[in-house]
Design an enzyme around this catalytic site. Sequence first.
Site, PDB file in Angstrom:
ATOM      1  N   VAL A 145       0.836  -1.207   0.000  1.00 54.83           N
ATOM      2  CA  VAL A 145       0.000   0.000   0.000  1.00 54.83           C
ATOM      3  C   VAL A 145       0.871   1.256   0.000  1.00 54.83           C
ATOM      4  O   VAL A 145       0.634   2.199  -0.755  1.00 54.83           O
ATOM      5  CB  VAL A 145      -0.935  -0.012   1.237  1.00 54.83           C
ATOM      6  CG1 VAL A 145      -1.668   1.306   1.369  1.00 54.83           C
ATOM      7  CG2 VAL A 145      -1.919  -1.162   1.134  1.00 54.83           C
ATOM      8  N   LEU A 174      -7.244  -0.679  -3.511  1.00 62.39           N
ATOM      9  CA  LEU A 174      -6.476  -1.252  -4.609  1.00 62.39           C
ATOM     10  C   LEU A 174      -6.339  -2.763  -4.454  1.00 62.39           C
ATOM     11  O   LEU A 174      -6.389  -3.315  -3.361  1.00 62.39           O
ATOM     12  CB  LEU A 174      -5.104  -0.593  -4.709  1.00 62.39           C
ATOM     13  CG  LEU A 174      -4.178  -0.593  -3.497  1.00 62.39           C
ATOM     14  CD1 LEU A 174      -3.385  -1.874  -3.399  1.00 62.39           C
ATOM     15  CD2 LEU A 174      -3.241   0.584  -3.597  1.00 62.39           C
ATOM     16  N   PHE A 185     -16.727 -11.061  -8.916  1.00 62.96           N
ATOM     17  CA  PHE A 185     -16.490 -11.832  -7.682  1.00 62.96           C
ATOM     18  C   PHE A 185     -17.473 -12.977  -7.472  1.00 62.96           C
ATOM     19  O   PHE A 185     -17.817 -13.330  -6.346  1.00 62.96           O
ATOM     20  CB  PHE A 185     -16.439 -10.897  -6.461  1.00 62.96           C
ATOM     21  CG  PHE A 185     -15.085 -10.273  -6.320  1.00 62.96           C
ATOM     22  CD1 PHE A 185     -14.623  -9.377  -7.270  1.00 62.96           C
ATOM     23  CD2 PHE A 185     -14.237 -10.627  -5.278  1.00 62.96           C
ATOM     24  CE1 PHE A 185     -13.348  -8.829  -7.192  1.00 62.96           C
ATOM     25  CE2 PHE A 185     -12.958 -10.089  -5.184  1.00 62.96           C
ATOM     26  CZ  PHE A 185     -12.511  -9.188  -6.145  1.00 62.96           C
ATOM     27  N   LEU A 186     -17.909 -13.575  -8.572  1.00 59.82           N
ATOM     28  CA  LEU A 186     -18.789 -14.749  -8.473  1.00 59.82           C
ATOM     29  C   LEU A 186     -18.112 -15.970  -9.094  1.00 59.82           C
ATOM     30  O   LEU A 186     -18.786 -16.931  -9.455  1.00 59.82           O
ATOM     31  CB  LEU A 186     -20.125 -14.473  -9.176  1.00 59.82           C
ATOM     32  CG  LEU A 186     -21.083 -13.548  -8.416  1.00 59.82           C
ATOM     33  CD1 LEU A 186     -22.339 -13.302  -9.238  1.00 59.82           C
ATOM     34  CD2 LEU A 186     -21.463 -14.127  -7.049  1.00 59.82           C
ATOM     35  N   ALA A 243     -16.416 -19.239  -8.790  1.00 63.12           N
ATOM     36  CA  ALA A 243     -16.141 -20.310  -7.827  1.00 63.12           C
ATOM     37  C   ALA A 243     -14.736 -20.830  -8.074  1.00 63.12           C
ATOM     38  O   ALA A 243     -14.235 -20.774  -9.196  1.00 63.12           O
ATOM     39  CB  ALA A 243     -17.157 -21.423  -8.003  1.00 63.12           C
ATOM     40  N   CYS A 293      -5.310  -9.479   2.476  1.00 62.07           N
ATOM     41  CA  CYS A 293      -6.422  -8.590   2.846  1.00 62.07           C
ATOM     42  C   CYS A 293      -7.648  -9.345   3.365  1.00 62.07           C
ATOM     43  O   CYS A 293      -7.985  -9.225   4.542  1.00 62.07           O
ATOM     44  CB  CYS A 293      -6.806  -7.732   1.657  1.00 62.07           C
ATOM     45  SG  CYS A 293      -5.411  -6.818   1.000  1.00 62.07           S
ATOM     46  N   LYS A 310      -3.494 -15.355  -6.255  1.00 58.40           N
ATOM     47  CA  LYS A 310      -4.236 -14.998  -7.473  1.00 58.40           C
ATOM     48  C   LYS A 310      -3.207 -14.664  -8.548  1.00 58.40           C
ATOM     49  O   LYS A 310      -2.018 -14.467  -8.232  1.00 58.40           O
ATOM     50  CB  LYS A 310      -5.166 -13.815  -7.220  1.00 58.40           C
ATOM     51  CG  LYS A 310      -4.444 -12.507  -6.925  1.00 58.40           C
ATOM     52  CD  LYS A 310      -5.430 -11.365  -6.906  1.00 58.40           C
ATOM     53  CE  LYS A 310      -4.703 -10.049  -6.727  1.00 58.40           C
ATOM     54  NZ  LYS A 310      -5.597  -8.913  -6.755  1.00 58.40           N
ATOM     55  N   ARG A 336       0.761 -15.072   0.686  1.00 61.06           N
ATOM     56  CA  ARG A 336       0.204 -14.964   2.034  1.00 61.06           C
ATOM     57  C   ARG A 336      -1.245 -15.485   2.037  1.00 61.06           C
ATOM     58  O   ARG A 336      -2.040 -15.124   1.186  1.00 61.06           O
ATOM     59  CB  ARG A 336       0.253 -13.514   2.523  1.00 61.06           C
ATOM     60  CG  ARG A 336       1.661 -13.087   2.891  1.00 61.06           C
ATOM     61  CD  ARG A 336       1.721 -11.628   3.244  1.00 61.06           C
ATOM     62  NE  ARG A 336       1.558 -10.799   2.080  1.00 61.06           N
ATOM     63  CZ  ARG A 336       1.506  -9.459   2.118  1.00 61.06           C
ATOM     64  NH1 ARG A 336       1.585  -8.832   3.268  1.00 61.06           N
ATOM     65  NH2 ARG A 336       1.373  -8.763   1.023  1.00 61.06           N
TER      66      ARG A 336
HETATM   67  C1  UGA Z   1      -8.806  -6.952  -2.082  1.00 57.95           C
HETATM   68  C2  UGA Z   1      -9.921  -6.038  -2.619  1.00 57.95           C
HETATM   69  O1  UGA Z   1     -10.364  -6.515  -3.901  1.00 57.95           O
HETATM   70  C3  UGA Z   1      -9.435  -4.603  -2.750  1.00 57.95           C
HETATM   71  O2  UGA Z   1     -10.512  -3.774  -3.158  1.00 57.95           O
HETATM   72  C4  UGA Z   1      -8.896  -4.133  -1.375  1.00 57.95           C
HETATM   73  O3  UGA Z   1      -8.383  -2.836  -1.463  1.00 57.95           O
HETATM   74  C5  UGA Z   1      -7.799  -5.066  -0.921  1.00 57.95           C
HETATM   75  O4  UGA Z   1      -8.326  -6.422  -0.834  1.00 57.95           O
HETATM   76  C6  UGA Z   1      -7.311  -4.619   0.442  1.00 57.95           C
HETATM   77  O5  UGA Z   1      -8.073  -4.649   1.390  1.00 57.95           O
HETATM   78  O6  UGA Z   1      -6.186  -4.131   0.530  1.00 57.95           O
HETATM   79  P1  UGA Z   1      -6.694  -8.232  -3.181  1.00 57.95           P
HETATM   80  O7  UGA Z   1      -6.573  -8.941  -1.885  1.00 57.95           O
HETATM   81  O8  UGA Z   1      -5.489  -7.653  -3.827  1.00 57.95           O
HETATM   82  O9  UGA Z   1      -7.746  -6.994  -3.040  1.00 57.95           O
HETATM   83  O10 UGA Z   1      -7.263  -9.272  -4.209  1.00 57.95           O
HETATM   84  P2  UGA Z   1      -8.622  -9.555  -5.018  1.00 57.95           P
HETATM   85  O11 UGA Z   1      -8.395  -9.289  -6.450  1.00 57.95           O
HETATM   86  O12 UGA Z   1      -9.775  -8.918  -4.379  1.00 57.95           O
HETATM   87  O13 UGA Z   1      -8.711 -11.140  -4.840  1.00 57.95           O
HETATM   88  C7  UGA Z   1      -8.827 -11.732  -3.556  1.00 57.95           C
HETATM   89  C8  UGA Z   1      -8.966 -13.235  -3.660  1.00 57.95           C
HETATM   90  O14 UGA Z   1     -10.265 -13.584  -4.106  1.00 57.95           O
HETATM   91  C9  UGA Z   1      -7.997 -13.941  -4.589  1.00 57.95           C
HETATM   92  O15 UGA Z   1      -7.496 -15.079  -3.920  1.00 57.95           O
HETATM   93  C10 UGA Z   1      -8.851 -14.344  -5.777  1.00 57.95           C
HETATM   94  O16 UGA Z   1      -8.376 -15.499  -6.429  1.00 57.95           O
HETATM   95  C11 UGA Z   1     -10.178 -14.592  -5.084  1.00 57.95           C
HETATM   96  N1  UGA Z   1     -11.358 -14.480  -5.989  1.00 57.95           N
HETATM   97  C12 UGA Z   1     -11.700 -13.275  -6.525  1.00 57.95           C
HETATM   98  C13 UGA Z   1     -12.132 -15.590  -6.239  1.00 57.95           C
HETATM   99  O17 UGA Z   1     -11.858 -16.710  -5.748  1.00 57.95           O
HETATM  100  N2  UGA Z   1     -13.262 -15.461  -7.040  1.00 57.95           N
HETATM  101  C14 UGA Z   1     -13.619 -14.272  -7.589  1.00 57.95           C
HETATM  102  O18 UGA Z   1     -14.642 -14.219  -8.292  1.00 57.95           O
HETATM  103  C15 UGA Z   1     -12.816 -13.152  -7.322  1.00 57.95           C
END
Ligand code: UGA
Length: 437
Positions: free
Chosen positions: A11, A154, A253-254, A256, A264, A324, A331
Amino acid sequence: MRVVVIGTGHVGLVTCGTLATLGHDVVGTDADQEKTSMLQRGILPFHEPGLDALIEEHARGGRLRFTEDASDAVPNADVVFICVSTPPRSSGEANLVAVEQAVRQVGHQASGRTVVVEKSTVPAGTAQRIRKVLLQSGNGVGKELEVVSNPEFLREGSAVRDSLEPDRILVGGERSWAFEVMRELYGPLISNGARLIETDINTAELAKHACNAFLALKISYANALARICERADADVVAVAEVMGADPRIGPAFLRAGLGYGGSCFPKDLQAFEHLAAKLHYDFPLLREIVRINDEAVEATFEKVRAGLWNLEHKRVALLGLAFKPGTDDVRFSPPISLAARLLDGGAMVVGHDPRAMANAKEECPALLTSADPYEAATDAHCLVVCTDWPEFRSLDLERLREVMAQPFVVDARNLFEPDEIRAAGFSYEPTGRPGSP
Ligand code: UGA
């Protein structure tokens, strides 16, 4: 404006790069001397697309510098960002020791009017504590220190774009002069169309919890649907498409899969639940989100075990180790949990990831790694797609089948087209989609 950013993790560094791009003079500082000296030499401690170029450009142009000791910069700063880490304690509560130390230092060193920005994700109520610390340590003639909450939204992997083209900027504060400073700071982004939402501090802090928990809820909902679809012989990808076509739900974010991870969501969910309990509100929905997320790893593990019968003397290849795509971060990474589960069960586990192998090896030393996906798959009895890196889509299926001991793929991210991979001769187990015909 003159800005100091305390804490140069994900950040903090993105904040440094963004604010320098907006034309401000930025000083980044970190208690970790090794990290600071790396940054001074232009080396970033993690991978984030586009960030190295941004940092290099502004360091070269003189608008951004890094230092171990910001005591010369803080007194002249208009704004000081607190971006230090807030790791979870064993109870799930966020550990705010670093926040308090940083704020105390600012209180002592600042002069004149300074806005102290709470940027790290912290439990609601933290700004009130920060205000008290600033009052205790920030006495002095002409000193006026004001705290605002400015949560970041972000995502790792697209952090630079998210920061330079935000869909909203949230500022929680109390004094009009502090709001004005923040409006000026983010002026170019606001003129570019970013929506500025100004609230009181508690609301801003709580909104951050609310957003992350709701996004995690959407993922867990999709994963619970996957479990149901597997039992009902239905297709979770199509179900999500139908849901997403409703603008009240939205398609994001849907997906599976193997569940969410990263620095985060897992930490924030814990901290939010802890906060709810502290406020005497039982919020079992938050616990359920976490339970379903853990279940996603377990369901994948069961598919591998069911397909292989005994795990002993079996080699399992994992494609993807990062939590991801687009990051080297492992982490709370679900693929690492799966690796540990398979190793416990007696399997030999070989992982491949375009970016995260070194971090994965550190996190899970018993895991073998291979820099080449085909080499990782060689002699494997099962290949599990754990992270949906786009490059995995173009793997040569024929070659993969030839090198594996048996053509068995568990697709925990629904990366492959079922018809195509089955036609290539694989026994294929997707997630929440109709099983092998
Ligand atoms: C997340 C939020 O998306 C940000 O808006 C927020 O600022 C950030 O946390 C934070 O609090 O700092 P991030 O952890 O970088 O961001 O990653 P995401 O892209 O949100 O993905 C999170 C996890 O969800 C990943 O493991 C991804 O594979 C998983 N995911 C995401 C799914 O399993 N399915 C989905 O449909 C979307």
